[in-house]
Write an enzyme that holds these catalytic residues in place. Structure first.
Site: not given
Length: 282
Positions: A152, A43
């Protein structure tokens, strides 16, 4: 600027990795440990490439210096979003066969149903809930005040869910009758995509929400989905969330967890009515 190569893994120093873990825990309550180092590496590699930054250390210095401005982008990039339509089918079977028929009977006066998808990712879960709900309501849907809240932490996936556009591959396992009824196939350059029909989109409100922050909604909710997100929190954070979910559930309401999650000590406050399906007592 130097490009990052796979054999450059030593450039993610122990200090930088520990700082990343602490930042993610403080910002999102997500626990990262040594087993997640490879995921963090991947990431971070994407982040520094996007930002055209020369090293992980340089990005960590940026994160330290501009943590407020950088937090939303960083958390979006580092969090995992894995989902699919009707994931863990047994939950939707329980809703359609048991819970929704019961709610339609017990709430025939108020005609109010509230459901929360609290880790909605790119929207497949709340749309699956909406399809299940509309199938249960049938021809009575226009008479009911039924709403689904989808939240979210990642603003990017919230935007994708709100758009309701998916690839054909995303819906290939969905029964044809449901696919044709609730999703419209694109044409021309969009023929490899489908869009959620308004009949299900209108049931859902998408919002960005960090579960560690204050919750603006008041409830009560008849059903709360909290699936495959608790595994990223430590026991203390899990217990705090269970208490907050409990308080927002209507008496008799359901809390649904992911396949590898459990209530732990909080199990004493719920009745287990199915596989990772828990009911708040009346």
């Amino acid at each position: 600027m130097t490009a990052l190569h796979r054999d450059d893994s030593a450039s993610l120093s122990e200090d930088d990795f520990n700082y990343i873990c602490q930042f993610v825990y403080k910002s999102a309550g997500i626990v990262l440990n040594a087993s997640k180092r490879e995921m963090v590496y991947r990431r971070l590699t994407r982040i520094v490439r996007e930002r055209k930054i020369g090293s992980f250390s340089e990005y960590c210095r940026l994160l330290r210096a501009q943590s407020e401005q950088e937090e939303s982008y960083f958390i979006n990039a580092i969090t995992t979003n894995l989902t699919s339509f009707f994931r863990e089918q047994h939950h939707f079977d329980y809703l359609s066969q048991h819970e929704l028929p019961k709610l339609l009977e017990t709430k025939k006066e108020s005609k109010r149903i509230r459901i929360w998808s609290s880790a909605s990712s790119t929207g497949e879960e709340p749309y699956s809930i909406a399809v299940t709900l509309l199938e249960a309501l049938g021809t009575q849907s226009s008479y009911w005040d039924a709403k689904i809240l989808a939240t979210d932490i990642d603003s990017n996936v919230v935007a994708k869910g709100k758009a309701g556009v998916y690839s054909l591959k995303n819906v290939e396992d969905m029964p044809n009758n449901l696919k044709n009824k609730y999703f419209k196939k694109g044409r021309g350059e969009y023929e490899s995509q489908v869009r959620a029909e308004n009949i299900i989109k209108e049931l859902i409100t998408f919002k960005q929400l960090n579960l560690l922050d204050s919750w603006p909604m008041q409830g009560p909710f008849d059903i709360i989905f909290c699936r495959n997100v608790l595994i990223y929190f430590d026991k203390k954070t899990q217990s705090a969330l269970f208490e907050r979910y409990y308080n927002l559930l209507a008496p008799g309401g359901l809390l649904l967890l992911g396949h590898s999650e459990s209530l732990g000590l909080y199990q004493q406050y719920f009745e287990n009515v199915g596989r990772t399906i828990f009911r708040k007592p009346f």
